[in-house]
Each structure stands twice: as structure tokens, then as C-alpha cells.
Design an enzyme around this catalytic site. Sequence first.
Site, short mmCIF file in Angstrom:
data_model
loop_
_atom_site.label_atom_id
_atom_site.label_comp_id
_atom_site.label_asym_id
_atom_site.label_seq_id
_atom_site.Cartn_x
_atom_site.Cartn_y
_atom_site.Cartn_z
CG PHE A 41 -0.20 0.45 2.49
CD1 PHE A 41 -0.04 1.81 2.79
CD2 PHE A 41 0.35 -0.47 3.37
CE1 PHE A 41 0.65 2.22 3.93
CE2 PHE A 41 1.04 -0.06 4.51
CZ PHE A 41 1.19 1.28 4.78
NE ARG A 46 -4.13 -2.62 4.38
CZ ARG A 46 -4.96 -3.66 4.46
NH1 ARG A 46 -6.20 -3.58 3.99
NH2 ARG A 46 -4.58 -4.80 5.02
CB CYS A 84 10.54 -0.34 2.41
SG CYS A 84 11.20 0.24 0.87
CD GLU A 134 8.78 -2.71 7.96
OE1 GLU A 134 8.13 -3.75 7.76
OE2 GLU A 134 9.31 -2.06 7.04
P1 NAD Z 1 1.69 -6.61 3.02
O1 NAD Z 1 2.72 -7.66 3.06
O2 NAD Z 1 0.60 -6.63 4.03
O3 NAD Z 1 0.96 -6.62 1.58
C1 NAD Z 1 1.68 -6.67 0.38
C2 NAD Z 1 0.84 -7.40 -0.66
O4 NAD Z 1 0.64 -8.76 -0.24
C3 NAD Z 1 -0.53 -6.81 -0.87
O5 NAD Z 1 -0.82 -6.82 -2.25
C4 NAD Z 1 -1.47 -7.74 -0.09
O6 NAD Z 1 -2.74 -7.84 -0.68
C5 NAD Z 1 -0.75 -9.07 -0.15
N1 NAD Z 1 -0.97 -9.87 1.06
C6 NAD Z 1 -1.17 -9.42 2.32
N2 NAD Z 1 -1.30 -10.45 3.17
C7 NAD Z 1 -1.18 -11.58 2.45
C8 NAD Z 1 -1.22 -12.97 2.77
N3 NAD Z 1 -1.40 -13.39 4.01
N4 NAD Z 1 -1.06 -13.86 1.77
C9 NAD Z 1 -0.86 -13.45 0.50
N5 NAD Z 1 -0.82 -12.15 0.15
C10 NAD Z 1 -0.98 -11.21 1.10
O7 NAD Z 1 2.46 -5.21 3.03
P2 NAD Z 1 1.85 -3.75 3.18
O8 NAD Z 1 1.36 -3.54 4.57
O9 NAD Z 1 0.92 -3.45 2.06
O10 NAD Z 1 3.16 -2.87 2.92
C11 NAD Z 1 4.08 -2.55 3.93
C12 NAD Z 1 5.27 -3.49 3.92
O11 NAD Z 1 5.91 -3.46 2.65
C13 NAD Z 1 6.35 -3.08 4.91
O12 NAD Z 1 6.84 -4.22 5.55
C14 NAD Z 1 7.42 -2.45 4.03
O13 NAD Z 1 8.72 -2.49 4.56
C15 NAD Z 1 7.31 -3.30 2.83
N6 NAD Z 1 7.90 -2.64 1.67
C16 NAD Z 1 9.12 -3.09 1.25
C17 NAD Z 1 9.74 -2.47 0.19
C18 NAD Z 1 11.07 -2.95 -0.29
O14 NAD Z 1 11.46 -2.59 -1.37
N7 NAD Z 1 11.79 -3.75 0.45
C19 NAD Z 1 9.12 -1.39 -0.46
C20 NAD Z 1 7.87 -0.97 -0.01
C21 NAD Z 1 7.27 -1.60 1.07
#
Ligand code: NAD
Length: 502
Positions: free
Chosen positions: A149, A177, A281, A383
Site C-alpha cells: 500500500f 488499501r 521501506c 518494523e
Molecule cells: P503486506 O505484506 O501486508 O501486503 C503486500 C501485498 O501482499 C498486498 O498486495 C497484499 O494484498 C498481499 N498480502 C497481504 N497479506 C497476504 C497474505 N497473508 N497472503 C498473500 N498475500 C498477502 O504489506 P503492506 O502492509 O501493504 O506494505 C508494507 C510493507 O511493505 C512493509 O513491511 C514495508 O517495509 C514493505 N515494503 C518493502 C519495500 C522494499 O522494497 N523492500 C518497499 C515498499 C514496502
Amino acid sequence: MNTVRHYVSGDIWAGTSDRFGDVYNPATGAVTAQVALGGAAEVDRAVAAAKAAQPAWGATPPAKRAEIMFAFRGLLKSHVEELAEMLSSEHGKTLPDARGEMARGIEVVEFACGIPQLLKGEYSEGVASGVDSFAIRQPVGVVAGITPFNFPAMVPLWMYPVALACGNAFVLKPSERDPSVVLRIAGLLSEAGLPDGVFNVVNGDKEAVDAILDHPDIDAVSFVGSTAVGQYIYTRGTASGKRVQALCGAKNHLVVMPDADMGQVADALIGSAYGSAGERCMAVSVAVPVGEETADRLVDTLKPRVESLKVAPYTDPASEMGPVVTRQSLERIRGLIGEGIDAGADLVVDGRDIRLQGYEDGFFLGGCLFDRVTTDMSIYRQEIFGPVLSVVRAAGYEDALGMVNDHEYGNGAAIFTRDGDTARDFFTRAKIGMVGVNVPIPVPVAYHSFGGWKRSLFGDHYMHGMEGIRFNTRLKTMTTRWPEGIKEGAVFAFHAGSETKN
Ligand code: NAD
């Protein structure tokens, strides 16, 4: 109320699933749209469209694909204000931040415009007598993207411009989201001339993700999100034979050496810890001052700056920090702050009681600053993904470097110092993917590659830059020998029909 649907074969598609999710304006707490939550049927249809469109697209000359990327870049640039407003209203970030997100995403499209040059192969003449060898990169086929998101436009843009330019078809599953901006951009891709079916969007949650991971016609999966989900995606996706890159969570440290310019450090920390409410991130969430005297100066400098942060909705031009994304996220962050207090950390600035007139139901949290955090505390280990900065005091440089290296995450880290030798040592020895020297958020430009170490990345490839090209292509090597004697009487026509004999 608006319903955000799917995008398949160049058009909005309602899908067949009867599941829907709420999309909020985080500043008001009001539901502003419904998002369709697709499942296996929606993924099937999108993948079928992608699979059908990919061979012709993959056979389109790279220069022609680049032309479409050029047109796409132009459309993105002329729609920045509309797109920024759209993403701020669902994410909550300030408009300057949203414009910045668009600018960084557009950089990747610019990189993809260079695809004819980037796909140039390698050739070795005479690897043995009469034998030549060359290597080319071909598209992998159908690539899926699963995105978080926090950068609803930019993170998808890290993925699909490179995948498409390489000749793949793409199926994107954005965050449920803040899904609207992706659908609008999908329309712009079609307007730019991308053939129908080459780029598709399926909105949804875990159900759609699982359908992607198990789908036999998806060849590769790019994921960005939290570590628990990323590890699951990597494990399940690779088990079904897919190429997977999963970029995950982070806990980025900023080491402050005694010789650092404290004004510069404070500016850097305010922007990188509290910008976008800490939902990046590459946010710095841990400051590590070296020595007690440095720590005292740092906390004294930061305290008034954190207290005076202007927290407001994106519609207020003076806003420096918006709300966090959901009520659930707000509650989780507040819970972690409570754990920090209980564990004995010193909450120097407490932003929990912020109230904004007219926005009482918004998901706002003021900036929080903890001092005397220790490495065993949950606020250090986890985090937080909110506007909370922890100061962990280090006795010396080696202690600070040890913290950076011992933490389970290895996305980004920075050191602030005037000493080149210390900076060089830090860059050399840090077990971290992206390192900054006097730069707090060392996000690589699009023609370099983005990715972390340790539990911040599962897989072998970073995103965009040459790593993006490698992830989105398969290498093929040809070795050729032509039968002797072919020179005699063979026709090697320079121009068709010219009948030139060699
Ligand atoms: P999230 O892991 O909750 O969701 C990411 C994606 O996975 C979404 O499309 C969601 O629908 C899907 N998802 C969520 N739960 C799932 C499950 N149980 N099974 C399968 N798919 C699922 O992450 P978020 O809250 O949207 O984003 C924040 C996170 O992303 C933070 O941990 C941040 O550090 C990370 N992030 C990392 C980078 C990077 O480059 N390393 C960049 C941006 C964000």
C-alpha cells in the site's frame, strides 16, 4: 459509491467474485470506495489474456516497445497532479510526497525507454576454430506483480515498465488499501498504445495472491511487501516452479558519528523518519548516535523539531505528515509504542494524543521519539511502519556497526560523518543492500537497482536497473559452426535479391 474493479484485455472488467473490500480516506476515516476482491476466476481470465497477448508483444521489436514507453512517460507526466491527488486521498501522504512518488516511478519508465540498448546481446567470435558464440535475453513470458500500500503508484512502476519493455505480459495485483491509482494508470498504458492483454490488473487480497502463486501460466512473480508475506510468496511461488523476487520489510539505521553536522543529521532524520508518516521501506526508524555526548546533542536537537511537526490531511498545503493508512495500522503502532514504554524506553515526544479538529475519525498519529531504546526491545526488533524514531545509544563505532549487521533486516542504512575513512569502512562492512553516506534514504536511481540483504529480500535479483532486466529475461546462448565448404557457392546476400557471392 465508486467500485474499483479489474483491468483485463484493455478494459475495466467487473469480474465475477462477489467479495468487496472497503477503501478509506485515512484523513477522515470515511469509506470512499469499494474494491472488488478477485479470486481464481479473475486471475485465470487475466492470465489467459496475458498469455494470448505475449507472443506478439515479445516479437515486437524493442524499439517499437520503447516508443510505447515514451508515449506512456509523456502521459504520466501530464497526469501527475490527477494521479498524485488520487493516491494521496487513499494513502494519506502529502501532495509533495505523492508528486515525488510519481517522479520516482516515471524514472523507471525512462529507464525502460532505453530497452533496445539494454537488451543488446554478447558475441564472441572464434571461441574455437570456426565456432562463434552469442548470448541474447528473451522474455520470461507472463510476469505477475504483487504490491504494497505504501507506494501505490511507484512500486508497481518499479516492476511493469521493465517487464513490459523486455517483452513480457504482466498481471498486477495491487494493494487492496489504495487501488484506484493503478487502474487509472492502466488506462494511460492503453492510451499510449500498449496492445490489449499485455497489461492486466486483478484487484484482491490473499485469495488472488494464492491463485497467482499456483497458476501454471505465470512464469515469474515480483513481490514487494512485508517479510512474513514475502517469505510465504517466495516459498510457495518457487515451489510451483516460478522465478520469484520478494522485496520485504526493513529497519533502517542511521549512525551518527561525533563529527557529524548535527543540523544536517536532524534535517535528515526529520524527513526520513517522519516523512510519509514513516510508511516507507527506506524510512530511518533507528538513530544510532556514537557516544553519550553525541546522543544528548542529537536528542536535544530532534525533540523540538518532532514536537513541531505539522500533522494534517493532504488537502492542507502546510501538512508535513499525514495519517497512517488504516485504523488497524494505527492501533498496531500504538500497541508497539506501549510496549516500548513498558520495556523501559524513554518516550521523549509522545504523539499519541493528537486531535485534529474536523478530522477526529482520521488515522492520525503525531511524531514519536524514543530515547534509550535497547536492542532487545520489540520497538527495536520489529518494523513499526509509523512515525516513530528510536534512538539507540552506541558506545563506539564498532557497536553501531554491530547493530546494523546483527539486525535481521538489511534494506538500507546510513552513516553521517565528515571522516572519509569511517564512511568507507561502513560502506564496505555493512551487511546492507543500500548504503548512504550523509544521505539518509539511499534509494538508488532507476538505472541502478533496488534491493536489500538478509530478510529484506528473498530471491536473487533486485528491482529495476540491470537487475530488473535480468529478472525479466531468460538468457539464451547460441554456439554456431557452419560446415566447411559452405563458402564455395554459398549466397550471402547483403540486400535481399542482390545475389552477392562471397
Ligand atoms: P503486506 O505484506 O501486508 O501486503 C503486500 C501485498 O501482499 C498486498 O498486495 C497484499 O494484498 C498481499 N498480502 C497481504 N497479506 C497476504 C497474505 N497473508 N497472503 C498473500 N498475500 C498477502 O504489506 P503492506 O502492509 O501493504 O506494505 C508494507 C510493507 O511493505 C512493509 O513491511 C514495508 O517495509 C514493505 N515494503 C518493502 C519495500 C522494499 O522494497 N523492500 C518497499 C515498499 C514496502
